[in-house]
Design a protein around this motif. Structure first.
Motif, PDB file in Angstrom:
ATOM      1  N   LYS A 297       0.837  -1.206   0.000  1.00 48.74           N
ATOM      2  CA  LYS A 297       0.000   0.000   0.000  1.00 48.74           C
ATOM      3  C   LYS A 297       0.875   1.260   0.000  1.00 48.74           C
ATOM      4  O   LYS A 297       0.616   2.204  -0.746  1.00 48.74           O
ATOM      5  CB  LYS A 297      -0.928   0.013   1.211  1.00 48.74           C
ATOM      6  CG  LYS A 297      -2.107  -0.907   1.084  1.00 48.74           C
ATOM      7  CD  LYS A 297      -2.965  -0.758   2.329  1.00 48.74           C
ATOM      8  CE  LYS A 297      -4.282  -1.455   2.193  1.00 48.74           C
ATOM      9  NZ  LYS A 297      -5.128  -1.263   3.374  1.00 48.74           N
ATOM     10  N   GLU A 298       1.880   1.254   0.840  1.00 49.84           N
ATOM     11  CA  GLU A 298       2.792   2.400   0.920  1.00 49.84           C
ATOM     12  C   GLU A 298       3.546   2.582  -0.393  1.00 49.84           C
ATOM     13  O   GLU A 298       3.684   3.695  -0.902  1.00 49.84           O
ATOM     14  CB  GLU A 298       3.774   2.194   2.079  1.00 49.84           C
ATOM     15  CG  GLU A 298       4.845   3.260   2.212  1.00 49.84           C
ATOM     16  CD  GLU A 298       4.324   4.593   2.704  1.00 49.84           C
ATOM     17  OE1 GLU A 298       5.029   5.600   2.516  1.00 49.84           O
ATOM     18  OE2 GLU A 298       3.217   4.641   3.276  1.00 49.84           O
ATOM     19  N   TYR A 299       4.018   1.486  -0.958  1.00 49.72           N
ATOM     20  CA  TYR A 299       4.793   1.556  -2.203  1.00 49.72           C
ATOM     21  C   TYR A 299       3.951   2.128  -3.343  1.00 49.72           C
ATOM     22  O   TYR A 299       4.397   3.018  -4.067  1.00 49.72           O
ATOM     23  CB  TYR A 299       5.347   0.176  -2.578  1.00 49.72           C
ATOM     24  CG  TYR A 299       6.286   0.244  -3.753  1.00 49.72           C
ATOM     25  CD1 TYR A 299       7.616   0.612  -3.566  1.00 49.72           C
ATOM     26  CD2 TYR A 299       5.850  -0.027  -5.048  1.00 49.72           C
ATOM     27  CE1 TYR A 299       8.483   0.713  -4.640  1.00 49.72           C
ATOM     28  CE2 TYR A 299       6.708   0.063  -6.128  1.00 49.72           C
ATOM     29  CZ  TYR A 299       8.028   0.438  -5.913  1.00 49.72           C
ATOM     30  OH  TYR A 299       8.885   0.550  -6.988  1.00 49.72           O
ATOM     31  N   ILE A 300       2.724   1.625  -3.501  1.00 47.20           N
ATOM     32  CA  ILE A 300       1.905   2.100  -4.620  1.00 47.20           C
ATOM     33  C   ILE A 300       1.392   3.523  -4.408  1.00 47.20           C
ATOM     34  O   ILE A 300       0.954   4.165  -5.357  1.00 47.20           O
ATOM     35  CB  ILE A 300       0.740   1.146  -4.959  1.00 47.20           C
ATOM     36  CG1 ILE A 300      -0.281   1.094  -3.830  1.00 47.20           C
ATOM     37  CG2 ILE A 300       1.253  -0.223  -5.327  1.00 47.20           C
ATOM     38  CD1 ILE A 300      -1.592   0.463  -4.224  1.00 47.20           C
ATOM     39  N   SER A 301       1.457   4.013  -3.171  1.00 44.84           N
ATOM     40  CA  SER A 301       1.079   5.408  -2.942  1.00 44.84           C
ATOM     41  C   SER A 301       2.144   6.356  -3.483  1.00 44.84           C
ATOM     42  O   SER A 301       1.873   7.525  -3.747  1.00 44.84           O
ATOM     43  CB  SER A 301       0.843   5.685  -1.447  1.00 44.84           C
ATOM     44  OG  SER A 301       2.067   5.733  -0.741  1.00 44.84           O
ATOM     45  N   LYS A 302       3.350   5.843  -3.673  1.00 39.71           N
ATOM     46  CA  LYS A 302       4.467   6.659  -4.160  1.00 39.71           C
ATOM     47  C   LYS A 302       4.854   6.342  -5.604  1.00 39.71           C
ATOM     48  O   LYS A 302       5.436   7.174  -6.285  1.00 39.71           O
ATOM     49  CB  LYS A 302       5.693   6.438  -3.271  1.00 39.71           C
ATOM     50  CG  LYS A 302       5.505   6.858  -1.845  1.00 39.71           C
ATOM     51  CD  LYS A 302       6.716   6.496  -1.021  1.00 39.71           C
ATOM     52  CE  LYS A 302       6.491   6.820   0.438  1.00 39.71           C
ATOM     53  NZ  LYS A 302       7.526   6.276   1.288  1.00 39.71           N
ATOM     54  N   GLU A 303       4.589   5.109  -6.026  1.00 36.35           N
ATOM     55  CA  GLU A 303       5.008   4.653  -7.350  1.00 36.35           C
ATOM     56  C   GLU A 303       3.797   4.205  -8.162  1.00 36.35           C
ATOM     57  O   GLU A 303       2.807   3.748  -7.606  1.00 36.35           O
ATOM     58  CB  GLU A 303       5.991   3.473  -7.223  1.00 36.35           C
ATOM     59  CG  GLU A 303       7.254   3.787  -6.463  1.00 36.35           C
ATOM     60  CD  GLU A 303       8.199   4.724  -7.185  1.00 36.35           C
ATOM     61  OE1 GLU A 303       8.117   4.834  -8.415  1.00 36.35           O
ATOM     62  OE2 GLU A 303       9.023   5.354  -6.498  1.00 36.35           O
ATOM     63  N   ASN A 304       3.921   4.306  -9.467  1.00 33.64           N
ATOM     64  CA  ASN A 304       2.855   3.907 -10.371  1.00 33.64           C
ATOM     65  C   ASN A 304       3.049   2.430 -10.741  1.00 33.64           C
ATOM     66  O   ASN A 304       3.951   2.093 -11.496  1.00 33.64           O
ATOM     67  CB  ASN A 304       2.893   4.802 -11.615  1.00 33.64           C
ATOM     68  CG  ASN A 304       1.695   4.614 -12.500  1.00 33.64           C
ATOM     69  OD1 ASN A 304       0.701   4.009 -12.108  1.00 33.64           O
ATOM     70  ND2 ASN A 304       1.787   5.113 -13.708  1.00 33.64           N
TER      71      ASN A 304
END
Length: 135
Positions: free
Chosen positions: A42-49
């Motif tokens: 969740k954290e990763y996809i909040s920053k990366e596409n």
């Protein structure tokens, strides 16, 4: 385009690899404690596409499911509920751990470095991702 993220799911640790945005290069990202995997994603996809999750599919030599599949199915259900906007595909992960270990040997890592199971998991995720990209 966006990244593809590969997951080498494990009972204790999960290896993660990603592509670049053009989906040309597969790189190991990290290894995460499995209980922290959904929050990490969740954290990763909040920053990366990220446009796709690849999840390793462990199979026996006769093409039947591995015991590990019983652990992966509940994770997939949690993932679909937690991040419904990103689809997933399954990728055969037979031999990835052996290939990862051989990659470590070929890369000149010492015996002590090769005992790092987290690194093996990350390299395995990268191999899963490469097998998908270069089909």
């Amino acid at each position: 385009m966006a990244q593809i993220l590969a997951i080498d799911f494990g009972k204790k640790r999960t290896g993660i690899a990603v592509t670049d945005d053009l989906q040309i290069i597969a790189s190991g990202l990290t290894t995460v404690n499995t209980e922290e995997l959904i929050p990490f994603l969740k954290e990763y996809i909040s920053k990366e596409n990220v446009e796709l999750f690849l999840i390793g599919e462990p199979k026996q030599m006769d093409n039947t499911e591995s015991e590990s599949e019983e652990l992966i199915r509940p994770f997939i259900e949690k993932l679909k509920k937690a991040i419904p906007s990103i689809p997933f595909k399954r990728v055969d992960e037979r031999f990835t751990s052996k290939m990862a270990f051989q990659t470590m040997i070929d890369g000149g890592l010492t015996k002590k470095q090769r005992r790092n199971k987290a690194l093996v998991d990350e390299i395995s995720a990268t191999i899963i991702l490469q097998s998908y990209l270069y089909k």
